[in-house]
Write a protein that holds these residues in place. Structure first.
Motif, PDB file in Angstrom:
ATOM      1  N   ARG A 178       1.471  -1.375   0.263  1.00  0.00           N
ATOM      2  CA  ARG A 178      -0.043   0.021   0.108  1.00  0.00           C
ATOM      3  C   ARG A 178       1.214   1.482   0.055  1.00  0.00           C
ATOM      4  NH1 ARG A 178      -3.444  -2.053   4.258  1.00  0.00           N
ATOM      5  NH2 ARG A 178      -2.556  -1.839   5.871  1.00  0.00           N
ATOM      6  N   THR A 179       2.347   0.770   0.429  1.00  0.00           N
ATOM      7  CA  THR A 179       2.731   2.593   0.634  1.00  0.00           C
ATOM      8  C   THR A 179       3.611   2.795  -0.081  1.00  0.00           C
ATOM      9  OG1 THR A 179       3.218   2.040   2.959  1.00  0.00           O
ATOM     10  CG2 THR A 179       4.526   3.040   1.848  1.00  0.00           C
ATOM     11  N   GLU A 180       3.952   1.800  -1.597  1.00  0.00           N
ATOM     12  CA  GLU A 180       4.473   1.681  -2.440  1.00  0.00           C
ATOM     13  C   GLU A 180       3.447   2.624  -3.087  1.00  0.00           C
ATOM     14  OE1 GLU A 180       6.085  -2.469  -3.365  1.00  0.00           O
ATOM     15  OE2 GLU A 180       7.784  -2.242  -2.075  1.00  0.00           O
ATOM     16  N   VAL A 181       2.579   1.949  -3.122  1.00  0.00           N
ATOM     17  CA  VAL A 181       1.595   3.134  -4.655  1.00  0.00           C
ATOM     18  C   VAL A 181       0.928   4.012  -4.006  1.00  0.00           C
ATOM     19  CG1 VAL A 181      -1.253   2.045  -4.668  1.00  0.00           C
ATOM     20  CG2 VAL A 181      -0.157   0.315  -4.223  1.00  0.00           C
ATOM     21  N   LEU A 182       0.876   4.317  -2.593  1.00  0.00           N
ATOM     22  CA  LEU A 182       0.913   5.747  -2.137  1.00  0.00           C
ATOM     23  C   LEU A 182       1.844   6.341  -3.065  1.00  0.00           C
ATOM     24  CD1 LEU A 182      -0.688   6.056   1.329  1.00  0.00           C
ATOM     25  CD2 LEU A 182      -2.657   6.038  -0.983  1.00  0.00           C
ATOM     26  N   VAL A 183       2.953   6.152  -2.999  1.00  0.00           N
ATOM     27  CA  VAL A 183       4.392   6.651  -3.170  1.00  0.00           C
ATOM     28  C   VAL A 183       4.499   7.016  -5.106  1.00  0.00           C
ATOM     29  CG1 VAL A 183       6.735   7.119  -3.226  1.00  0.00           C
ATOM     30  CG2 VAL A 183       5.723   6.386  -1.163  1.00  0.00           C
ATOM     31  N   SER A 184       3.565   6.251  -6.080  1.00  0.00           N
ATOM     32  CA  SER A 184       3.839   5.947  -7.302  1.00  0.00           C
ATOM     33  C   SER A 184       2.664   6.671  -6.942  1.00  0.00           C
ATOM     34  CB  SER A 184       3.730   4.808  -7.612  1.00  0.00           C
ATOM     35  OG  SER A 184       2.565   4.136  -7.101  1.00  0.00           O
ATOM     36  N   ARG A 185       1.720   7.265  -6.410  1.00  0.00           N
ATOM     37  CA  ARG A 185       0.403   8.150  -7.217  1.00  0.00           C
ATOM     38  C   ARG A 185       1.262   9.296  -6.390  1.00  0.00           C
ATOM     39  NH1 ARG A 185      -4.479   4.135  -4.782  1.00  0.00           N
ATOM     40  NH2 ARG A 185      -4.872   2.912  -6.971  1.00  0.00           N
ATOM     41  N   ALA A 186       1.679   9.422  -5.697  1.00  0.00           N
ATOM     42  CA  ALA A 186       2.132  11.649  -5.103  1.00  0.00           C
ATOM     43  C   ALA A 186       3.147  11.297  -6.361  1.00  0.00           C
ATOM     44  CB  ALA A 186       3.199  11.040  -4.216  1.00  0.00           C
ATOM     45  N   ALA A 205       2.986  10.466  -9.395  1.00  0.00           N
ATOM     46  CA  ALA A 205       1.857  10.446 -10.703  1.00  0.00           C
ATOM     47  C   ALA A 205       1.145  12.140 -11.157  1.00  0.00           C
ATOM     48  CB  ALA A 205       1.074   9.202 -10.500  1.00  0.00           C
ATOM     49  N   THR A 206       0.472  12.009 -11.807  1.00  0.00           N
ATOM     50  CA  THR A 206      -0.227  12.893 -12.369  1.00  0.00           C
ATOM     51  C   THR A 206      -1.743  13.785 -10.692  1.00  0.00           C
ATOM     52  OG1 THR A 206      -2.077  11.724 -12.964  1.00  0.00           O
ATOM     53  CG2 THR A 206      -0.206  12.876 -14.551  1.00  0.00           C
ATOM     54  N   ARG A 207      -1.871  15.016 -11.207  1.00  0.00           N
ATOM     55  CA  ARG A 207      -2.582  15.417  -9.934  1.00  0.00           C
ATOM     56  C   ARG A 207      -4.409  15.096  -9.770  1.00  0.00           C
ATOM     57  NH1 ARG A 207      -4.205  21.640  -8.624  1.00  0.00           N
ATOM     58  NH2 ARG A 207      -5.513  21.370  -7.117  1.00  0.00           N
ATOM     59  N   THR A 208      -4.415  14.155 -10.990  1.00  0.00           N
ATOM     60  CA  THR A 208      -5.740  13.415 -11.210  1.00  0.00           C
ATOM     61  C   THR A 208      -5.513  12.270 -10.141  1.00  0.00           C
ATOM     62  OG1 THR A 208      -6.118  14.210 -12.748  1.00  0.00           O
ATOM     63  CG2 THR A 208      -7.087  12.044 -12.410  1.00  0.00           C
ATOM     64  N   GLU A 209      -4.459  11.445 -10.295  1.00  0.00           N
ATOM     65  CA  GLU A 209      -3.881   9.801  -9.530  1.00  0.00           C
ATOM     66  C   GLU A 209      -4.030  10.914  -7.422  1.00  0.00           C
ATOM     67  OE1 GLU A 209      -3.765   7.166  -9.450  1.00  0.00           O
ATOM     68  OE2 GLU A 209      -4.228   7.459 -11.494  1.00  0.00           O
ATOM     69  N   TRP A 210      -3.824  12.345  -7.641  1.00  0.00           N
ATOM     70  CA  TRP A 210      -3.852  12.715  -6.010  1.00  0.00           C
ATOM     71  C   TRP A 210      -4.498  13.218  -6.113  1.00  0.00           C
ATOM     72  CZ3 TRP A 210       0.576  13.997  -2.959  1.00  0.00           C
ATOM     73  CH2 TRP A 210       0.588  15.007  -2.136  1.00  0.00           C
ATOM     74  N   ARG A 226      -7.657  11.829  -7.291  1.00  0.00           N
ATOM     75  CA  ARG A 226      -8.602  10.734  -6.608  1.00  0.00           C
ATOM     76  C   ARG A 226      -8.480   9.907  -5.076  1.00  0.00           C
ATOM     77  NH1 ARG A 226      -8.598   7.399 -11.878  1.00  0.00           N
ATOM     78  NH2 ARG A 226      -9.711   9.715 -12.335  1.00  0.00           N
ATOM     79  N   HIS A 227      -6.733   9.944  -4.989  1.00  0.00           N
ATOM     80  CA  HIS A 227      -6.653   8.354  -4.284  1.00  0.00           C
ATOM     81  C   HIS A 227      -5.832   9.326  -3.230  1.00  0.00           C
ATOM     82  CE1 HIS A 227      -7.645   5.564  -7.080  1.00  0.00           C
ATOM     83  NE2 HIS A 227      -6.967   6.207  -7.901  1.00  0.00           N
ATOM     84  N   LEU A 228      -5.221  10.289  -2.750  1.00  0.00           N
ATOM     85  CA  LEU A 228      -4.544  10.852  -2.035  1.00  0.00           C
ATOM     86  C   LEU A 228      -5.310  12.100  -0.958  1.00  0.00           C
ATOM     87  CD1 LEU A 228      -0.595  10.311  -3.180  1.00  0.00           C
ATOM     88  CD2 LEU A 228      -2.004   9.167  -1.194  1.00  0.00           C
ATOM     89  N   ARG A 229      -5.620  12.772  -1.386  1.00  0.00           N
ATOM     90  CA  ARG A 229      -6.476  13.224  -1.691  1.00  0.00           C
ATOM     91  C   ARG A 229      -7.406  13.670  -0.191  1.00  0.00           C
ATOM     92  NH1 ARG A 229      -6.401  19.228  -2.734  1.00  0.00           N
ATOM     93  NH2 ARG A 229      -5.205  18.703  -5.274  1.00  0.00           N
ATOM     94  N   PRO A 230      -8.285  12.680  -0.856  1.00  0.00           N
ATOM     95  CA  PRO A 230      -9.755  12.289   0.599  1.00  0.00           C
ATOM     96  C   PRO A 230      -9.024  11.389   1.280  1.00  0.00           C
ATOM     97  CG  PRO A 230      -9.901  11.452  -1.925  1.00  0.00           C
ATOM     98  CD  PRO A 230      -8.758  12.071  -2.006  1.00  0.00           C
ATOM     99  N   MET A 231      -8.379  10.385   1.357  1.00  0.00           N
ATOM    100  CA  MET A 231      -7.487  10.485   2.586  1.00  0.00           C
ATOM    101  C   MET A 231      -6.190  11.569   3.188  1.00  0.00           C
ATOM    102  SD  MET A 231      -3.221   7.703   2.737  1.00  0.00           S
ATOM    103  CE  MET A 231      -3.010   9.800   2.448  1.00  0.00           C
ATOM    104  N   LEU A 232      -5.957  12.256   2.827  1.00  0.00           N
ATOM    105  CA  LEU A 232      -5.186  12.909   3.495  1.00  0.00           C
ATOM    106  C   LEU A 232      -6.258  14.193   4.329  1.00  0.00           C
ATOM    107  CD1 LEU A 232      -1.767  14.022   1.264  1.00  0.00           C
ATOM    108  CD2 LEU A 232      -1.942  12.588   3.037  1.00  0.00           C
ATOM    109  N   ALA A 289       1.711  15.180 -10.133  1.00  0.00           N
ATOM    110  CA  ALA A 289       1.333  15.536  -8.642  1.00  0.00           C
ATOM    111  C   ALA A 289       2.700  16.048  -7.840  1.00  0.00           C
ATOM    112  CB  ALA A 289       0.869  14.474  -8.092  1.00  0.00           C
ATOM    113  N   PRO A 290       1.915  17.030  -6.344  1.00  0.00           N
ATOM    114  CA  PRO A 290       3.429  17.126  -5.769  1.00  0.00           C
ATOM    115  C   PRO A 290       4.967  16.712  -5.711  1.00  0.00           C
ATOM    116  CG  PRO A 290       1.947  17.261  -4.121  1.00  0.00           C
ATOM    117  CD  PRO A 290       1.413  17.319  -5.785  1.00  0.00           C
ATOM    118  N   GLY A 291       4.590  15.156  -5.460  1.00  0.00           N
ATOM    119  CA  GLY A 291       5.330  14.089  -5.607  1.00  0.00           C
ATOM    120  C   GLY A 291       5.647  13.810  -4.535  1.00  0.00           C
ATOM    121  N   ARG A 292       6.803  13.227  -3.741  1.00  0.00           N
ATOM    122  CA  ARG A 292       7.013  12.446  -3.056  1.00  0.00           C
ATOM    123  C   ARG A 292       7.594  13.031  -1.858  1.00  0.00           C
ATOM    124  NH1 ARG A 292      10.384   6.916  -2.452  1.00  0.00           N
ATOM    125  NH2 ARG A 292      10.419   6.138  -1.005  1.00  0.00           N
TER     126      ARG A 292
END
Length: 160
Positions: free
Chosen positions: A72-80, A82-87, A89-95, A144-147
């Motif tokens: 899960r951590t590897e997937v989160l880092v890869s989404r960070a 990636a593109t802003r759309t990935e951020w 869709r996946h990271l913003r709600p969690m954060l 996306a803003p990155g790691r």
């Protein structure tokens, strides 16, 4: 365990009944002692066998849990990264959920206080990546803003 204790109890009662039925009643103590010793050994064997059986899956469960967490951590880092759309869709709600749980602020109660506490905690630059209302409708080409930004956001959430 209940079955073993019940069987041990019946074994002791049966041994005493047999000794009482026999002609020499001096053997009651010997029969009862043997029955109790066998019962205690059976309970001890059961407890040590059960303890070993529980330890092995616990080790496997811990290893499996660690593997899932790493994945899960590897997937989160890869989404960070990636593109802003990935951020969005996946990271913003969690954060945003983590922010709400850590601060106790609810977006629906007082939006001004919610945004003010977000800016105080993260600063204007990082808050834009946590703010659940700042979702880009057309962010496919934007990165996306990155790691580093994800790491900084998570560190600030930990400090609360």
């Amino acid at each position: 365990m209940k079955k073993i204790v019940a069987a041990a109890f019946l074994l002791v009662i049966g041994a005493e009944a047999l000794a009482l039925a026999g002609p020499d009643r001096g053997l009651i103590l010997l029969f009862a002692g043997v029955a109790v010793a066998l019962s205690v050994l059976a309970v001890r064997w059961y407890l040590t066998r059960e303890g070993r059986a529980e330890e092995e899956p616990a080790i496997d469960d811990a290893a499996e849990s660690l593997r899932r967490w790493m994945s899960r951590t590897e997937v989160l880092v890869s989404r960070a990264e990636a593109t802003r759309t990935e951020w969005d869709r996946h990271l913003r709600p969690m954060l945003a959920r983590q922010f709400e749980m850590a601060t106790g602020q609810k977006r629906t109660k007082d939006r001004a206080a919610y945004h003010a506490s977000g800016r105080m905690l993260f600063g204007s630059e990082l808050w834009q990546w946590v703010d659940p209302e700042n979702v880009a409708r057309d962010g496919r080409s934007e990165s996306a803003p990155g790691r580093e930004a994800l790491d900084e956001i998570l560190q600030r959430l930990e400090r609360i």
